[in-house]
Scaffold this motif. Structure first.
Motif, PDB file in Angstrom:
ATOM      1  N   VAL A   1      34.437  36.269   3.452  1.00 47.15           N
ATOM      2  CA  VAL A   1      33.389  35.831   2.538  1.00 47.15           C
ATOM      3  C   VAL A   1      32.576  37.053   2.127  1.00 47.15           C
ATOM      4  CG1 VAL A   1      31.670  35.381   4.341  1.00 47.15           C
ATOM      5  CG2 VAL A   1      31.591  34.050   2.225  1.00 47.15           C
ATOM      6  N   THR A   2      31.935  36.990   0.989  1.00 48.16           N
ATOM      7  CA  THR A   2      31.059  38.073   0.559  1.00 48.16           C
ATOM      8  C   THR A   2      29.606  37.672   0.758  1.00 48.16           C
ATOM      9  OG1 THR A   2      30.827  37.304  -1.725  1.00 48.16           O
ATOM     10  CG2 THR A   2      32.750  38.708  -1.208  1.00 48.16           C
ATOM     11  N   GLY A   3      28.732  38.666   0.760  1.00 44.10           N
ATOM     12  CA  GLY A   3      27.318  38.367   0.884  1.00 44.10           C
ATOM     13  C   GLY A   3      26.811  37.522  -0.268  1.00 44.10           C
ATOM     14  N   LEU A   4      27.315  37.784  -1.487  1.00 39.73           N
ATOM     15  CA  LEU A   4      26.898  36.988  -2.634  1.00 39.73           C
ATOM     16  C   LEU A   4      27.331  35.533  -2.491  1.00 39.73           C
ATOM     17  CD1 LEU A   4      27.419  39.234  -5.784  1.00 39.73           C
ATOM     18  CD2 LEU A   4      25.305  38.108  -5.064  1.00 39.73           C
ATOM     19  N   GLU A   5      28.533  35.315  -1.967  1.00 39.92           N
ATOM     20  CA  GLU A   5      29.007  33.950  -1.760  1.00 39.92           C
ATOM     21  C   GLU A   5      28.149  33.223  -0.737  1.00 39.92           C
ATOM     22  OE1 GLU A   5      33.773  34.535  -2.738  1.00 39.92           O
ATOM     23  OE2 GLU A   5      33.019  34.862  -0.708  1.00 39.92           O
ATOM     24  N   LEU A   6      27.776  33.914   0.344  1.00 40.79           N
ATOM     25  CA  LEU A   6      26.909  33.303   1.348  1.00 40.79           C
ATOM     26  C   LEU A   6      25.553  32.944   0.746  1.00 40.79           C
ATOM     27  CD1 LEU A   6      27.578  35.495   4.523  1.00 40.79           C
ATOM     28  CD2 LEU A   6      28.332  33.145   4.113  1.00 40.79           C
ATOM     29  N   MET A   7      25.023  33.837  -0.087  1.00 44.52           N
ATOM     30  CA  MET A   7      23.716  33.596  -0.696  1.00 44.52           C
ATOM     31  C   MET A   7      23.777  32.409  -1.652  1.00 44.52           C
ATOM     32  SD  MET A   7      21.218  36.496  -2.342  1.00 44.52           S
ATOM     33  CE  MET A   7      21.128  37.357  -0.762  1.00 44.52           C
ATOM     34  N   GLU A   8      24.864  32.321  -2.418  1.00 47.32           N
ATOM     35  CA  GLU A   8      25.018  31.201  -3.354  1.00 47.32           C
ATOM     36  C   GLU A   8      25.117  29.876  -2.602  1.00 47.32           C
ATOM     37  OE1 GLU A   8      25.165  29.608  -7.198  1.00 47.32           O
ATOM     38  OE2 GLU A   8      24.810  31.685  -6.582  1.00 47.32           O
ATOM     39  N   GLN A   9      25.907  29.875  -1.530  1.00 48.33           N
ATOM     40  CA  GLN A   9      26.059  28.645  -0.750  1.00 48.33           C
ATOM     41  C   GLN A   9      24.761  28.274  -0.052  1.00 48.33           C
ATOM     42  OE1 GLN A   9      30.065  28.136   1.313  1.00 48.33           O
ATOM     43  NE2 GLN A   9      30.189  30.285   0.721  1.00 48.33           N
ATOM     44  N   ALA A  10      24.001  29.289   0.364  1.00 49.95           N
ATOM     45  CA  ALA A  10      22.707  29.005   0.992  1.00 49.95           C
ATOM     46  C   ALA A  10      21.764  28.348  -0.010  1.00 49.95           C
ATOM     47  CB  ALA A  10      22.102  30.296   1.530  1.00 49.95           C
ATOM     48  N   GLY A  11      21.670  28.920  -1.215  1.00 46.22           N
ATOM     49  CA  GLY A  11      20.796  28.339  -2.226  1.00 46.22           C
ATOM     50  C   GLY A  11      21.210  26.934  -2.603  1.00 46.22           C
ATOM     51  N   GLN A  12      22.536  26.714  -2.743  1.00 45.48           N
ATOM     52  CA  GLN A  12      23.032  25.380  -3.054  1.00 45.48           C
ATOM     53  C   GLN A  12      22.688  24.408  -1.932  1.00 45.48           C
ATOM     54  OE1 GLN A  12      24.776  24.368  -5.996  1.00 45.48           O
ATOM     55  NE2 GLN A  12      24.278  22.384  -5.091  1.00 45.48           N
ATOM     56  N   GLY A  13      22.834  24.878  -0.681  1.00 46.66           N
ATOM     57  CA  GLY A  13      22.513  24.031   0.461  1.00 46.66           C
ATOM     58  C   GLY A  13      21.048  23.646   0.507  1.00 46.66           C
TER      59      GLY A  13
END
Length: 556
Positions: A23-35
């Motif tokens: 996973v990338t940091g950007l993907e983690l950040m996007e999923q966090a915001g969506q969550g």
């Protein structure tokens, strides 16, 4: 059990996942915001609905919006200088895409944002402006939703006055009906200890705190639950990342650095129901002696109720036999109150030694109502030399306040001690001093730290009581039994409830559970019994809830 992580451990898990290429940091950040957005709408479904023309006043709308029924919902997103701020920019963008009016404030300089946070800052700019931090405007802001994305779980020091003062005004002066949502942690709260890092302003009180992958210790101990409101844990895709091999070694190395021993990835666990089903069922082929014989010592005349409460708890939790050992002065008092629980006269340590020649008595509880005379210490030492399952509570602990070292030398690995705050302070004054020292930098010394150190010093399991009960073994294993959020049970603050807890532990040790298992299981069921009864609870009610609770948990 659910892992409770420190901020540094969570950061390490994320870095391991990113380095692995999963996973990338950007993907983690996007999923966090969506969550976060999904958690907001799950908590308040009305916010997920489009604004209806002609709607009237509601708790989510401020007086300023009355008469403006077609106005979009408003959000104020407060972004900090790190990756938590990056999560905030994602939330702002996602809300904007749903038609919300979103105002974003940034504390710090955009050029200094971490790379992933800066990308999301740049993604936001074409659709909305970013205002510099303005305490006056923030303190006077009115919105349906406020999002605290300032520092998150990694906060190491008290935020400045210019940050906290306007945020605390949002609720202390009652200027808004808006809901405050914290990403990872309310600003001002250490997630490694649950302690507030600023004595002047406290922390930002949130209605909802959304965290990722696994909760932090501070969500469940000390002041944490008072500021977090409700906690939701969001999966951001780290569950399937391989943390074995080199990754596990790296995480263990971090743990070694923080705690001085390699105990795995987590510092503590949150007790849940999954561990109970294998510990408690009874087998049809067994008989009463298969489930142990618990002995609980009573105090003298006028001081017998606590021991009987504990004995009732031991019997209800499933010990095969339970005996109350009573001095002659209290025999009639106890005899009038006991039926299924047996009674045996014990006057002094010699008679206790004689009774303990019966090896079928495999668990002993001392302390509730026992008194603080010289004989109490002799009774405790007499039991400890037998090295069988032992629970020490109340007077059996206070008796050693002048010289706790004597007790620690006698304790062994088959013991559980159950101090509340005052008893803990008397036995471990230096640890209590560290625990109550003002917290200005993080990670602050926590109740988890104190209990683990106490267990190592005592050489046995320590159950440090409270709504955030912490249980630790000498090897460093630690768990938290939280009576917060959906499990809040304020009715346990009643005389005798701790005596019942000691009886639960004793009964479970009689049944063969290890000291750590017995303490964890008893603490969990203790809260479940209180929840089952509800308001009006007194200590006598707790053991009587066990049958209903076990049936509800599907434990035969």
């Amino acid at each position: 059990m659910t892992e409770l992580l420190t901020a540094a451990q969570m950061q390490a898990i994320e870095q391991v996942a990113i380095r692995s290429g999963e996973v990338t940091g950007l993907e983690l950040m996007e999923q966090a915001g969506q969550g976060v957005v999904e958690a907001i709408f799950e908590e308040w479904p009305e916010l997920a609905q489009p604004v209806e023309s002609g709607r009237g006043a509601s708790p989510s709308r401020s007086p300023e919006y009355l008469g403006k029924d077609d106005a979009p919902r408003r959000a104020v997103v407060l972004c900090g200088p790190g990756n938590n701020g990056g999560d905030g920019f994602v939330v702002a963008r996602l809300l904007k895409e749903r038609g919300w009016a979103v105002e974003v404030f940034l504390y710090g300089e955009p050029e200094k944002l971490p790379p992933d946070a800066k990308v999301n800052y740049e993604r936001w700019q074409p659709i909305g402006r970013v205002a510099e931090w303005d305490g006056r405007r923030i303190g006077e802001a009115v919105a349906d939703l406020f999002v605290d994305a300032l520092f998150g779980a990694g906060l190491k020091r008290a935020p400045s006055r210019e940050i906290l003062e306007p945020l605390t005004k949002l609720y202390t002066e009652g200027k808004t009906f808006g809901r405050m949502v914290a990403i990872d942690a309310p600003t001002g709260l250490s997630m490694d200890s649950g302690r507030v890092l600023c004595s002047e302003f406290g922390a930002v009180w949130s209605w909802l705190t959304v965290t990722f992958h696994s909760p932090r210790i501070g969500h469940f101990i000390d002041e944490g639950p008072s500021y977090c409101g409700a906690v939701r844990t969001v999966d951001i895709g780290l569950g399937n990342v391989d943390c074995g091999g080199a990754a596990r070694k790296a995480l263990n190395g971090l743990h070694n650095l923080e705690n001085g021993k390699g105990l795995g990835r987590h510092v503590a666990s949150l007790i849940g129901t999954v561990e109970l089903s294998s510990n408690l069922p009874k087998e049809t082929e067994e008989h009463k002696y298969s489930y142990g014989h618990a002995l609980l010592l009573s105090g003298g005349h006028g001081r017998t109720g606590a021991a009987r409460l504990a004995a009732r708890g031991a019997l209800r939790i499933g010990a095969g036999l339970v005996t109350v050992g009573s001095p002659r002065s209290a025999m009639m008092e106890n005899a009038c109150q006991l039926t299924a629980i047996m009674l045996r006269q014990i006057d002094g340590p010699n008679e206790l030694d004689q009774l303990l020649e019966d090896r079928r008595i495999n668990a002993v509880c001392l302390g509730p109502g026992l008194g603080l005379g010289a004989e109490t210490q002799m009774l405790v030492m007499s039991v400890l030399k037998q090295e069988r399952g032992t629970v020490l509570d109340a007077d059996a602990l206070t008796q050693f306040e002048q010289n706790p070292g004597v007790l620690f030398e006698a304790l062994h690995g088959n013991c559980v001690i159950t101090p509340h705050g005052g008893e803990f302070a008397r036995l471990f004054p230096d640890l209590d001093e560290k625990l109550n020292a003002p917290a200005t930098t993080g990670p602050a010394y926590s109740k988890v730290d104190a209990t683990r150190e106490a267990a190592k010093r005592a050489g046995c399991v320590v159950l440090f009581k409270g709504p955030d009960t912490v249980i630790a073994a000498p090897n460093g294993c630690c768990s938290v039994n939280s009576a917060h959020y959906q499990r809040s049970a304020p009715w346990l603050a009643t005389a005798g409830s701790g005596d019942v807890l000691a009886g639960f532990i004793t009964g479970l040790m009689a049944r063969g559970l290890s000291p750590m298992q017995a303490a964890e299981t008893a603490a969990y069921l203790h809260v479940e019994c209180a929840l089952n009864f509800g308001p009006g609870l007194i200590a006598e009610d707790l053991p009587e809830q066990i049958p209903t609770v076990l049936r509800r948990l599907d434990i035969p």
